[in-house]
Write an enzyme that holds these catalytic residues in place. Structure first.
Site, PDB file in Angstrom:
ATOM      1  N   HIS A 231      -1.740   4.275  -6.722  1.00 49.38           N
ATOM      2  CA  HIS A 231      -0.572   4.053  -5.869  1.00 49.38           C
ATOM      3  C   HIS A 231       0.371   5.248  -5.829  1.00 49.38           C
ATOM      4  O   HIS A 231       1.402   5.206  -5.155  1.00 49.38           O
ATOM      5  CB  HIS A 231       0.197   2.810  -6.329  1.00 49.38           C
ATOM      6  CG  HIS A 231      -0.475   1.533  -5.939  1.00 49.38           C
ATOM      7  ND1 HIS A 231      -0.562   1.113  -4.632  1.00 49.38           N
ATOM      8  CD2 HIS A 231      -1.110   0.590  -6.673  1.00 49.38           C
ATOM      9  CE1 HIS A 231      -1.208  -0.037  -4.572  1.00 49.38           C
ATOM     10  NE2 HIS A 231      -1.567  -0.372  -5.799  1.00 49.38           N
TER      11      HIS A 231
ATOM     12  N   GLU B 178       4.078   2.350  -5.192  1.00 54.78           N
ATOM     13  CA  GLU B 178       3.815   3.247  -4.057  1.00 54.78           C
ATOM     14  C   GLU B 178       5.107   3.750  -3.436  1.00 54.78           C
ATOM     15  O   GLU B 178       5.250   4.948  -3.144  1.00 54.78           O
ATOM     16  CB  GLU B 178       2.975   2.541  -2.989  1.00 54.78           C
ATOM     17  CG  GLU B 178       2.705   3.420  -1.773  1.00 54.78           C
ATOM     18  CD  GLU B 178       1.964   2.707  -0.658  1.00 54.78           C
ATOM     19  OE1 GLU B 178       2.063   3.165   0.499  1.00 54.78           O
ATOM     20  OE2 GLU B 178       1.284   1.690  -0.933  1.00 54.78           O
TER      21      GLU B 178
ATOM     22  N   CYS C 259      -2.837   0.199   5.336  1.00 52.78           N
ATOM     23  CA  CYS C 259      -4.222   0.522   5.001  1.00 52.78           C
ATOM     24  C   CYS C 259      -5.147  -0.265   5.928  1.00 52.78           C
ATOM     25  O   CYS C 259      -5.052  -1.495   5.995  1.00 52.78           O
ATOM     26  CB  CYS C 259      -4.501   0.158   3.546  1.00 52.78           C
ATOM     27  SG  CYS C 259      -6.257   0.165   3.112  1.00 52.78           S
TER      28      CYS C 259
ATOM     29  N   SER D 244      -0.634  -7.402  -7.697  1.00 48.20           N
ATOM     30  CA  SER D 244      -1.228  -6.788  -6.510  1.00 48.20           C
ATOM     31  C   SER D 244      -0.528  -7.287  -5.255  1.00 48.20           C
ATOM     32  O   SER D 244      -0.632  -8.459  -4.903  1.00 48.20           O
ATOM     33  CB  SER D 244      -2.733  -7.111  -6.450  1.00 48.20           C
ATOM     34  OG  SER D 244      -3.255  -6.796  -5.176  1.00 48.20           O
TER      35      SER D 244
ATOM     36  N   ASN E  65      -1.164  -6.605  -2.077  1.00 40.65           N
ATOM     37  CA  ASN E  65      -2.055  -7.039  -0.993  1.00 40.65           C
ATOM     38  C   ASN E  65      -2.720  -8.380  -1.296  1.00 40.65           C
ATOM     39  O   ASN E  65      -2.995  -9.161  -0.379  1.00 40.65           O
ATOM     40  CB  ASN E  65      -3.087  -5.947  -0.669  1.00 40.65           C
ATOM     41  CG  ASN E  65      -4.205  -5.836  -1.680  1.00 40.65           C
ATOM     42  OD1 ASN E  65      -5.227  -6.499  -1.578  1.00 40.65           O
ATOM     43  ND2 ASN E  65      -4.034  -4.970  -2.667  1.00 40.65           N
TER      44      ASN E  65
END
Length: 279
Positions: A77, A129, A190, A218, A220
């Protein structure tokens, strides 16, 4: 009870390439001590695999004893500028595994800065990130995701991109708060994560419940759960087959199962097989 596997399962291509590259680096450096700073990805099962390769996960750089014979792995990240500067100052050799899509977003920002644009980044301020991205791009300002604070843009030379793990829906909600024609936007989502999200959305009319195999840290993986819940579908984020025992499957006809981008395929298979036994 029917079980439907929703693609794409297992690691994204980027994480697959990280582990392929990692195996090669270890083979080429047989007498080197390998360390990983904090975590490689946001998934415990994937990080635990590092132990298989005798890679020690550390939280403090002082844990590296033999700097001349050591290599530090940096997470996918991204890493802050401050960390990189500290590594250079302490003469610690490192390998940067930052995701190629994050690097692509940085390239977009740098290109627009050269053209005289003011640059902005939509993201969650507590996500690694976003922290790393803003640290490496000091002139870029954060537009906090779902912030109730009014966002002001001056002039029309404003450029915006976003955190890779967000849904486009979330990003669009934030963009709607901004004055029209005051900015240029290029999505930083992404594409593989977006594909997984799209596949879940397409499957919702076929399932009664969604099981997402992923880590609680996480982003996502959590977004896949949220997509199902927003569409009035029961959804659970699990990290082990044992957690299935706490879920009530009574009167359900079809269960969908998918994974986050950093979830290893072996964990997905373990949980999928357990679901088959329950069915």
């Amino acid at each position: 009870m029917k079980i439907i596997s929703i693609p794409i399962v297992g690691w994204c291509n980027g994480i697959q390439q990280i582990f392929i590259r990692l195996k090669k680096i270890i083979k080429e450096n047989p007498n080197t001590n390998f360390y990983c700073f904090k975590e490689l990805v946001h998934n415990k099962a994937s990080n635990d695999l590092l132990k298989k390769y005798n890679i020690k996960i550390i939280k403090n750089l002082n844990e590296i004893k033999d700097k001349n014979n050591s290599l530090l792995l940096l997470q996918a990240h991204g890493s802050t500028k401050e960390l990189i500067n500290e590594l250079i100052k302490k003469h610690i050799k490192y390998i940067d595994f930052t995701c190629k899509f994050i690097k692509a977003n940085e390239s977009k920002i740098n290109s627009k800065l050269i053209q005289g644009y003011k640059t902005y980044f939509i993201g969650s301020d507590n996500h690694q990130e976003t922290k790393a991205f803003l640290s490496n791009n000091k002139k870029t300002k954060l537009i906090e995701l779902n912030s109730k604070q009014k966002i002001k843009l001056t002039g029309n030379k404003n450029f915006i991109t976003n955190q890779t793990t967000l849904t486009q829906e979330e990003v669009n909600k934030t963009l709607k708060k901004l004055p029209k024609d005051s900015y240029q936007f290029i999505s930083g989502c992404c594409p593989e994560i977006a594909k997984r999200q799209c596949n879940v959305i397409k499957s919702l009319n076929k399932i009664d419940m969604l099981i997402v195999v992923g880590d609680k840290n996480s982003n996502n993986s959590n977004e896949l759960v949220n997509i199902a819940k927003k569409n009035n579908k029961k959804s659970y984020l699990i990290q082990s087959a044992r957690q299935l025992e706490k879920i009530n499957f009574r009167n359900l006809k079809t269960i969908g199962i998918c994974t986050g981008a950093s979830t290893p395929k072996f964990l997905y298979e373990e949980i999928y097989n357990k679901l088959i036994c329950i069915a």
